[in-house]
Design a protein around this motif. Structure first.
Motif: not given
Length: 158
Positions: A62-68, A98-103
């Motif tokens: 999710v973090k990387r999606m937000g950046e993109l 566990e803090r990271s969510v994968i989409v």
């Protein structure tokens, strides 16, 4: 059609001379065209952008999606929840963090890509620019974004 040029200091504050307002107006007009173009694929414009990101990159944190997408988690998380409820994506905790969510796309989300193929063609037909003009505009907007980002970054550092 060329824009009138400001001739006096007070003219600088006229709405018609504001580049930001021209961009805002174009963005709203794009929004209307995208609403029509996306009706058949049953996505909103922000959902479409999220799906484009997944179609291009595959599964992402999710973090990387937000950046993109240049979206914060407060905006992106509800959007992803709606896509998940529609059966287009699946969100899971990263077993390694566990803090990271994968989409990731579901099979329905992957299949939707085929139906979305007509969207860029519909938009291109609505723009009123030839391919060279469109590529030039894209390049100018990219440079504008880079300069604005750098300006905000340098102002924050002061």
């Amino acid at each position: 059609m060329s824009q009138p040029q400001p001739t006096a200091t007070e003219d600088l504050l006229r709405l018609e001379h504001q580049v930001c307002f021209a961009l805002h107006s174009a963005s709203r007009a794009f929004g209307g065209v995208y609403r029509e173009a996306l009706r058949d694929v049953e996505l909103t414009y922000p959902q479409y952008l999220a799906m484009l990101t997944l179609w291009e990159h595959g599964e992402l944190p999710v973090k990387r999606m937000g950046e993109l997408l240049r979206l914060d988690s407060g905006t992106l998380s509800p959007l992803l929840k709606r896509l998940e409820a529609a059966g287009l994506v699946q969100r899971t905790r990263n077993p390694e963090d566990e803090r990271s969510v994968i989409v990731r796309l579901t099979s329905a989300g992957s299949a939707l890509r085929e139906r979305a193929q007509q969207v860029p063609r519909t938009i291109a037909a609505s723009v009123g620019l030839d391919l060279d003009e469109l590529q030039s505009l894209h390049g100018m907007l990219g440079r504008l974004t880079e300069h604005l980002d750098a300006s905000v970054g340098s102002a924050a550092a002061e």
